[in-house]
Every structure is written in C-alpha cells, then in structure tokens.
Scaffold this active site. Structure first.
Site, PDB file in Angstrom:
ATOM      1  N   GLU A   1       0.851  -1.195   0.000  1.00  0.00           N
ATOM      2  CA  GLU A   1       0.000   0.000   0.000  1.00  0.00           C
ATOM      3  C   GLU A   1       0.883   1.240   0.000  1.00  0.00           C
ATOM      4  OE1 GLU A   1      -1.950  -0.262   3.765  1.00  0.00           O
ATOM      5  OE2 GLU A   1      -2.622  -2.306   3.373  1.00  0.00           O
TER       6      GLU A   1
ATOM      7  N   LYS B   1       2.419   4.586   1.417  1.00  0.00           N
ATOM      8  CA  LYS B   1       2.612   5.103   2.772  1.00  0.00           C
ATOM      9  C   LYS B   1       2.349   6.602   2.714  1.00  0.00           C
ATOM     10  CE  LYS B   1       5.829   4.644   6.660  1.00  0.00           C
ATOM     11  NZ  LYS B   1       5.953   5.992   7.147  1.00  0.00           N
TER      12      LYS B   1
ATOM     13  N   ASP C   1       1.818  10.352   3.726  1.00  0.00           N
ATOM     14  CA  ASP C   1       2.554  11.167   4.681  1.00  0.00           C
ATOM     15  C   ASP C   1       1.625  12.125   5.413  1.00  0.00           C
ATOM     16  OD1 ASP C   1       4.704  12.073   6.002  1.00  0.00           O
ATOM     17  OD2 ASP C   1       5.538  13.249   4.353  1.00  0.00           O
TER      18      ASP C   1
ATOM     19  N   TYR D   1      -6.449   2.152   6.657  1.00  0.00           N
ATOM     20  CA  TYR D   1      -5.687   0.998   6.189  1.00  0.00           C
ATOM     21  C   TYR D   1      -5.609  -0.210   7.105  1.00  0.00           C
ATOM     22  CZ  TYR D   1      -2.201   3.557   8.904  1.00  0.00           C
ATOM     23  OH  TYR D   1      -1.568   4.244   9.877  1.00  0.00           O
TER      24      TYR D   1
ATOM     25  N   LYS E   1      11.037   3.212   1.919  1.00  0.00           N
ATOM     26  CA  LYS E   1      11.000   4.682   1.839  1.00  0.00           C
ATOM     27  C   LYS E   1      11.578   5.152   0.519  1.00  0.00           C
ATOM     28  CE  LYS E   1      10.100   6.514   6.186  1.00  0.00           C
ATOM     29  NZ  LYS E   1      10.096   7.805   6.862  1.00  0.00           N
TER      30      LYS E   1
ATOM     31  N   CYS F   1      30.688  36.539  16.798  1.00  0.00           N
ATOM     32  CA  CYS F   1      29.347  36.604  16.231  1.00  0.00           C
ATOM     33  C   CYS F   1      29.369  37.493  14.988  1.00  0.00           C
ATOM     34  CB  CYS F   1      28.378  37.164  17.252  1.00  0.00           C
ATOM     35  SG  CYS F   1      26.776  37.565  16.554  1.00  0.00           S
TER      36      CYS F   1
ATOM     37  N   CYS G   1      27.247  40.906  15.833  1.00  0.00           N
ATOM     38  CA  CYS G   1      27.638  41.913  16.824  1.00  0.00           C
ATOM     39  C   CYS G   1      29.113  41.852  17.193  1.00  0.00           C
ATOM     40  CB  CYS G   1      26.787  41.768  18.085  1.00  0.00           C
ATOM     41  SG  CYS G   1      27.194  40.300  19.037  1.00  0.00           S
TER      42      CYS G   1
ATOM     43  N   CYS H   1      26.349  33.018  20.327  1.00  0.00           N
ATOM     44  CA  CYS H   1      26.749  34.390  20.636  1.00  0.00           C
ATOM     45  C   CYS H   1      26.132  34.704  21.992  1.00  0.00           C
ATOM     46  CB  CYS H   1      26.201  35.356  19.584  1.00  0.00           C
ATOM     47  SG  CYS H   1      26.146  37.064  20.178  1.00  0.00           S
TER      48      CYS H   1
ATOM     49  N   CYS I   1      22.663  41.538  21.177  1.00  0.00           N
ATOM     50  CA  CYS I   1      23.018  41.298  19.775  1.00  0.00           C
ATOM     51  C   CYS I   1      21.838  41.642  18.847  1.00  0.00           C
ATOM     52  CB  CYS I   1      23.393  39.824  19.640  1.00  0.00           C
ATOM     53  SG  CYS I   1      23.643  39.279  17.956  1.00  0.00           S
TER      54      CYS I   1
END
Ligand code: AMP
Ligand code: ZN
Length: 690
Positions: A124, A126, A128, A233, A323, A415, A418, A431, A436
């Site tokens: 069957e 699958k 999602d 199902y 899959k 960072c 900043c 950071c 910031c």
C-alpha cells in the site's frame, strides 16, 4: 573521536531534530533524519547500549496540553524500514532486494512454512500524514485518538468530526477500531497557505505538519473548510462483526463501506523482486499524485499470521516500510554564511548556485551546526548534493568533490552580527550577547509566536517592519504600538492594525509560564518555564531568588542542588540553573520584565485548581524508577494538585519515596535515611484515586 562521545553527539542531534519536527519546523528531511537515526542505531548496537537507555525504544510522543489522553487497546507502533544504510556482516552496504529477501525469509521461518507454501505480501502507499485510531460502535464513529507515544494518544474526536476527515458511519454492527492516516491533499493545502499569505500570516511548512496542527486546534469550528481527509488501512481489533481474513480484503471492505481507500494503488506480490519493482514504479509517478507519500508499506496479506509473528516494542513483524529516496541534485557552494538565532545559536548556511529541486529554485541550504559541517567537510567552491527537508527546507547532504586548493571552513570565533566572542555548548556555538542585533529580531519573532505570547498577526514580516520602521528593540515595546502606527505599515490596513492591537491586549494575560518561554532564555523551554512558574508563582519571587543564587547564597543554591544532581525544582540540574539564573539576573532581562509589568502584562503564574488531600498536602515526595501506569510527571502533577510537593532528591525532609521498577540510588538513600518507600498503588490510595 571516541565512539561514546560520538554516540552522545548523535543522540543530541536526533533529539534536537525530533523536537524541531514536533514543533512543526523540521530542519532536515525525513531521509536525512533516518540516516542520522540509522547511524545512531548502528553505533548504539556496536557499543551494546542497553534497551532502556536507547532512543529507538519508543516512538516519539505527540501529547498536547489540554487534550485528554486515551490508552490504545493495541499499541500504535512504528514500522521497520528498508534502508540504503544497512550494512552486512562484512560492513558492505546491503541492497534493498537482499534486505527484503531476508525479512521475508525470517517471516517464513517464524511461521514455520514449508518451502513450497507462498507467503503473499500486500503493498500500500505510505501516505505522509498523521496516524489516527478510530473507534466505531454500531456503525458510528465514537472516538478518534492520535498515535501519541504509541501507548496513549490524544483524543481528537471533535477535531476529526468537524474536519469531516473520516466517515461518520462505517458498517452497522459491532465495535471495531480502524487505523488510518489523516492528511491534507496538496491542492487544499496550497489554497489554505495562499489564504494565510494574503492575511500576512506565517505559512505552514508542509501538509503533514499542517494536519497535525489543525487536529490539535482547541476550537475545531470551521475545520471542514480546510479539506483534510484520510486514508484508512487497518482494523487491528473488532468484536460482534465478521470481517475478512486478508489485508487486501479488509481494504476492499473499507472501500465498499464508504472509506477512502486507494485500491487501484495497492498490489499483492509473491517475491522480493516483484515487490521492489512495484515500489520503484510507484515512486516514479510520485510527483503526479494529489497528495504526499513518503514510501510504501509491505504487509503480510493473511491476517491470521499476525499474532504468531508478534514484534518488538518498536515495530510489528508483519510489515516493513519502503521509503522513497528524496530528490537530490548537485550544485556548487558559492559562500558559507553564519546566521544567528533567537538564543544566539550560530547556524552555518550555504549559499548555492541556483538549482531546480522538487519544483522550486534552491539558492540556500542549511548546514545545521558546525559538528555536522565538519563531519561533511563542506568548503567554499565545493560541488555538493542537495535535498529538500520535508520537501521544503533545502539542505546539503554530502560533498561530491572539493575544489583544488580549498581549505576546511573554520568555526567562527566571533558573532557575525555583533562581533562578540562565541561560546560552545554541546554541539552548538552561541553568541552570548543578549543585546546582539540579530538575536533581538529573532527573539521578537519568537516572543509573538503561537506557543509563546500568541500575538495573532505579529508574524515574521510585521516584526521586521516594527523593528526597521518603528524602532522596536525589545518585547515590552510591542505593547506600546498604536493602531495608527501599525496601519501605516506595508500590507497592513486599519482593520488588521486594530486586530493586532486587540491581539496584544489579549496576550497580556497569558501568565508567567508563557512569558518566561517567550523570553527565549537559554534552557527555558515550555516545560522548564512551566516548572519555574509553578514553583515560584511570580516573576518577583523568581527574580529575587535568581539574585540570591547568583550572589552565591548557600541556602538558595541548596534549594537547587542539596548535595548533587537536581533539587526541589523539577528537572533543574545545577549546571542548567547556573545558566538560567545567571541570565535572569542580567540587566537586559530585568529591563524587559520591568517593561512588561509597566505595560500591564501579567507576571503571575496561572495556578491549576488545587484540592488539598489530607496526608498528601504539605508533604514532600520523591519519585524514582518506572511506575507501572503513571508517567513520572503525571504522578508529580497529581501530588501537586493535592497540595503536595515533589523533589528531585532524597533528604531528611522527604516524607515519601514513590518507587517503581529499576529505582536506583534514590531508593538506597531512602532506606539509609529511613524515609518510607511506597509504590504507585499506595500513592493512588493516598490520593483517593485507587
Ligand atoms: P513510521 O512512523 O515511519 O515508522 O511508520 C509508521 C506510520 O506509517 C504509521 O504510524 C502510519 O502513520 C503511517 N502509514 C501511512 N500509510 C500507512 C499504511 N498504508 N499502512 C500502515 N501505516 C501507514
Ligand atoms: Zn551577536
């Protein structure tokens, strides 16, 4: 890297991505998650990690506060998967056909079938979406429940009924449970997103997350407009009705009775080659289907075998999933950029040469974190394979080739927004500067978001405008915005401006827990903010405590960690406490909290109704081990609702230790100190619930 350390990092990543997925913001594709998870499982196997400590023990939970939890008669488990990452005993990748052949052969052995007897498998699609368990009695739908943690799920009957997502009637007789997938067909989903876009609201990442969100709406009115539907199902349980004995016939029966089942898309197979060929053929037309599928499910057709086949705590043995590989393309890395998140987390992002992928042009891809980037060794100029996460967020899967003379990307020490020096925590780089500029903007977006202060209409684009055009820097300034100011912004009008002002007014009474969560303090997620709010009751008490804690007051610190481990505040360990209270006593947070108070935002905890129970009220309980029916936080909630307290460690002040299976050092400590030890049954009796 040492294998244990690597496992810990993999576990962190798996947990992180599970959380992101559940929050409706997946950062990596299902395929990439499976790969990560497979790596974790393989390494955990190699290291012989015991079952109880493993992440692959139970499927992830989906419980939402405010929904009634219902126990599943038959657990709702995951499926075993055929995966391109499986290796044979010599460490060579194992072809899918061989994996499927082995699986099939094992099932034949489990069933002790003679070599000539066929064992047909039914295939069957699958779909999602999100799985649902439906109970029908005398032909009428009486209950719909989510998968939850596999054992217990949330009751979403009203939502499913309002959405008209499943048949209200099925058959006439007996009782039976039907399992199925709730999903949002592409066209209806796109229409819904277009509407959100027109209203200036944030779009939903993908149909599956959208379905989950819709089904967890507290107010289900109007859900029928969304167009969510279902694919049914399985009938795992029935009574007082006779049903056919094969999976293929069950689907036919469901279809005959009005359920939507795609019989033309299912198929019975007798050999691994035929089964794989069918799956691959189906995958090829995947893009043309009106809904998303992420694979195929292969099930033994004869249902009488199921009981004998059994399964593990994770998946049944009667089925396995195939899959689809997600679409991947090769392109070139033009630059690697570092973006700054709301809590200062630095994320590497690759800018790419534009490439067409699953219907859109991709120019950027997340690299998640620096550990991941270093593992993949992505460099400037590299040719890389990209894929879309949840078919939305593009990401770099692997490097195809480095450019001559290229050098590995080095982690930033400052960072990018900043210039502050960075700090490293677990697998992430932060950071640490609360002022910031990049963080401020992200924090405001988080502050207004649905799970935080829930300021309707204050999405990413409006926040951007109030920052750039109205000079808002800090959350409390949002509450000073007027309808006149907002109405002048782009894509706003008088009506939407009025609505935002109304939403701001409504947000003032969300209570301390939501405010704490909204402030995006490191380590303060939804659970921690609730625990802090319920322990302290008000921001004033919390801040006073933080101040004493930071000043090194011994008594205060002892509340968090009497000797070692965690103390009176649930789930709060010493190291985390250092960080949380440190941040709470920073001038920046104080200024925001003062500002919020002045703006009229409630900083008091909303307390759940308490009914004191004599014998429990005023007493301190320590919970340890696995209780037979209650989860630890549920037992804690019951104790608190009866006026008792819970603590994380045993001391002379502990009145009772509630011990379940595999209770460890806390039980020893209780015996040593002579603290009474009781079991769950005794606790329930004390609470008057037995
Ligand atoms: P997983 O969670 O990936 O291990 O796969 C199990 C899930 O697949 C189930 O909980 C269902 O939600 C979903 N699913 C979708 N279509 C089917 C199907 N035809 N049969 C069984 N499960 C399905
Ligand atoms: Zn910064």
């Amino acid at each position: 890297m040492d294998a244990k350390k690597e496992l810990a990092i993999l576990a962190d990543e798996v947990r992180y991505h599970e959380r992101a997925y559940r929050a409706g913001k997946p950062e990596i594709s299902d395929g990439a998650f499976d790969e990560l998870f497979d790596r974790y499982v393989a390494l955990a196997d190699e290291l012989g990690v015991p079952e109880a400590e493993r992440l692959d023990r139970t499927p992830g939970a989906d419980h939402t506060d405010g929904f009634v939890q219902v126990e599943h008669r038959v657990p709702m488990l995951s499926l075993e998967k055929l995966t391109p990452n499986r290796k044979d005993s010599k460490g060579q990748p194992m072809p899918l056909g061989e994996q499927l052949g082995q699986w099939w052969q094992r099932r034949r052995e489990d069933l002790e079938l003679s070599s000539g007897t066929p064992l047909p498998v039914y295939i069957e699609p699958k779909i999602d979406g999100i799985s649902v368990s439906l109970l029908y009695e005398h032909g009428a739908l009486v209950r719909a429940v989510t998968r939850g943690d596999g054992k217990r799920g949330d009751d979403i009957t009203r939502q499913v009924q309002s959405a008209r997502a499943v048949p209200a009637h099925l058959g006439k007789k007996g009782s039976f449970e039907v399992r199925g997938e709730l999903y949002w067909p592409r066209a209806a989903f796109d229409k819904h997103n277009a509407l959100l876009r027109r209203n200036g609201e944030e779009e939903i990442a993908n149909p599956r997350n959208g379905t989950a969100g819709m089904m967890k709406r507290k107010d289900p009115a109007g859900l029928e407009l969304a167009g969510i539907t279902s694919f049914l199902y399985q009938i795992p349980w029935f009574e007082g009705v006779s049903l056919p004995g094969r999976q293929s016939e069950v689907l036919a029966w469901l279809a005959e009775h009005g359920a939507s089942v795609y019989l033309d898309q299912t198929h019975v197979c007798d050999s691994p080659q035929a089964a794989l060929a069918y799956c691959e053929g189906y995958g090829a037309q995947r893009g043309k289907l009106p809904y998303d599928i992420d694979g195929m499910v292969l099930k033994i057709d004869e249902l009488r075998h199921y009981e004998k086949l059994g399964g593990t705590g994770h998946h049944p043995h009667w089925g396995i999933a195939y899959k689809f590989p997600p679409e991947r393309k090769v392109t070139r890395v033009v630059s690697i950029e570092v973006s700054v998140g709301k809590s200062g987390k630095l994320t590497p992002v690759a800018n790419l040469e534009p490439v067409q992928l699953a219907g859109t042009t991709v120019v950027r891809a997340s690299l998640h974190n620096f550990v991941e980037l270093e593992r993949k060794d992505v460099r400037l100029g590299d040719r890389v394979e990209v894929e879309k996460a949840g078919d939305i967020i593009p990401q770099v899967i692997k490097v195809v080739s480095h450019e001559l003379g290229s050098v590995p990307f080095s982690r930033p020490t400052q960072c990018p927004a900043c210039g502050n020096g960075v700090v490293t925590e677990e697998i992430f780089v932060y950071c640490p500067n609360p002022a910031c500029t990049a963080q401020r903007r992200e924090r405001l977006i988080h502050f207004a978001s649905r799970r935080a202060m829930e300021i309707d209409g204050m999405g990413e684009s409006l926040v951007g405008q109030v920052v750039d055009k109205l000079g808002v820097e800090s959350p409390h300034q949002l509450f000073a915005l007027t309808s006149g100011q907002l109405a002048n912004l782009e894509r706003m009008g008088k009506k939407s401006a009025d609505n935002v002002v109304k939403a701001l007014e409504a947000a003032k009474s969300r209570g301390l827990a939501r405010v704490l969560y909204a402030l995006a303090i490191n380590h303060v997620g939804e659970t921690m903010s609730e625990d802090l709010a319920s322990y302290f009751g008000s921001a004033e008490k919390l801040l006073a405590f933080a101040e004493r804690y930071v000043a090194g007051d011994a008594k205060t610190i002892a509340v968090v960690a009497p000797e070692s481990g965690s103390g009176a505040i649930e789930g709060l360990a010493r190291k985390t406490a250092d960080s949380i209270f440190g941040e709470l006593s920073s001038p920046a947070i104080r200024k925001v909290l003062d500002g919020l108070a002045t703006a009229g935002v409630s900083l008091e905890a909303k307390t759940a109704a308490r009914v004191e129970v004599a014998g429990v009220a005023g007493k301190t309980f320590v919970l340890t081990g696995t209780l037979p029916t209650l989860k630890r936080d549920e037992a804690g909630d019951l104790i608190k609702a009866a006026g008792g307290k819970t603590s994380g460690s045993v001391s002379k002040k502990t009145d009772f230790v509630v011990a379940g299976e595999e209770a460890g050092s806390k039980l020893d400590k209780a015996k040593e100190l002579g603290v009474p030890v009781i079991d769950e049954a005794a606790l329930l009796q004390m609470l008057g619930k037995a």
